[in-house]
Design a protein around this motif. Sequence first.
Motif, short mmCIF file in Angstrom:
data_model
loop_
_atom_site.label_atom_id
_atom_site.label_comp_id
_atom_site.label_asym_id
_atom_site.label_seq_id
_atom_site.Cartn_x
_atom_site.Cartn_y
_atom_site.Cartn_z
N GLU A 48 1.10 -1.34 -0.22
CA GLU A 48 -0.08 0.17 0.28
C GLU A 48 1.05 1.57 -0.09
OE1 GLU A 48 -4.59 -1.22 1.43
OE2 GLU A 48 -3.06 -0.50 2.68
N ALA A 49 2.26 1.13 0.09
CA ALA A 49 3.15 2.29 0.67
C ALA A 49 3.43 2.71 -1.36
CB ALA A 49 4.08 1.88 1.45
N LYS A 50 3.12 1.69 -2.34
CA LYS A 50 3.71 2.37 -3.34
C LYS A 50 2.00 2.50 -4.39
CE LYS A 50 5.69 -3.33 -4.84
NZ LYS A 50 6.49 -2.11 -4.90
N SER A 64 -5.58 0.85 -4.05
CA SER A 64 -6.60 0.95 -4.75
C SER A 64 -5.93 -0.51 -5.66
CB SER A 64 -6.73 1.56 -5.80
OG SER A 64 -5.34 1.90 -6.46
N LYS A 65 -4.74 -0.63 -5.64
CA LYS A 65 -3.56 -1.76 -6.20
C LYS A 65 -4.53 -2.77 -5.13
CE LYS A 65 -0.49 0.63 -9.80
NZ LYS A 65 0.57 0.18 -10.00
N TYR A 66 -4.48 -2.79 -3.77
CA TYR A 66 -4.25 -3.81 -2.54
C TYR A 66 -5.49 -4.66 -2.90
CZ TYR A 66 -3.46 -6.54 0.94
OH TYR A 66 -3.40 -8.28 1.98
N ARG A 67 -6.71 -3.22 -3.01
CA ARG A 67 -8.09 -3.66 -3.09
C ARG A 67 -8.03 -4.75 -3.89
NH1 ARG A 67 -9.34 1.17 -0.56
NH2 ARG A 67 -9.75 2.50 -2.41
N ALA A 68 -7.87 -4.00 -5.26
CA ALA A 68 -7.99 -4.60 -6.44
C ALA A 68 -7.04 -6.14 -6.26
CB ALA A 68 -7.28 -4.24 -8.02
#
Length: 202
Positions: free
Chosen positions: A160-162, A167-171
């Motif tokens: 998530e720090a990226k 949002s990418k983690y949720r995806a």
Amino acid sequence: KAKGKQVKPAPRAIPPSVASQLAGIRRRALTAHLNVEPTWTLALALYAQLRLLVIEVPGLTLEKAMKALGIIIMALATLPRAELQRFLVTSSVYLFEAEPDAETRNQATLQRRDLVTSIVSEAGLDLAPFTRIDNAFLHAHPKSGVESVLEESGFKKWFEAKERGVSKYRALLSGSKAALVDGVLAAGFDFKGYVPSSAKPR
């Protein structure tokens, strides 16, 4: 009377009470010997462990176990102590490396998983060098379990720090478990040093 060799009378059966007394003499002699000569103790320990292997490892017989080690029981005590210790180590490793199948696990006299947990705890062993977060490990968990691993290991925080990481983690979590595992392994996170809390002895 027919001539020839005289037939020796059959030995009289020893009454059980006498046999018990004679066995007691031999037991006392042996236990005294074991107190001063550890070689036989090592030999007996190895023999007992081989018998245990036969019970615990599917398809293994005592003959196979002994043949694999190139030994016979009565010859054990003639081996140097270092060699007996080496055989004990070899058979111990084999015992704990061989994962029993479900049927054998239910019938086994030695609860290996519980024993391993106890030894690891008592010895204070560091599990980190032996923890592999790979495809097999992640797929063994339900999807919720994979998510727990990602949170506990620091993967979630790292990801998530990226840029647009949240949002990418949720995806990543929204897809199938197979897609989630593939994404995690392809992300490049270093799991080194992580030990799942469920793997730690309690």
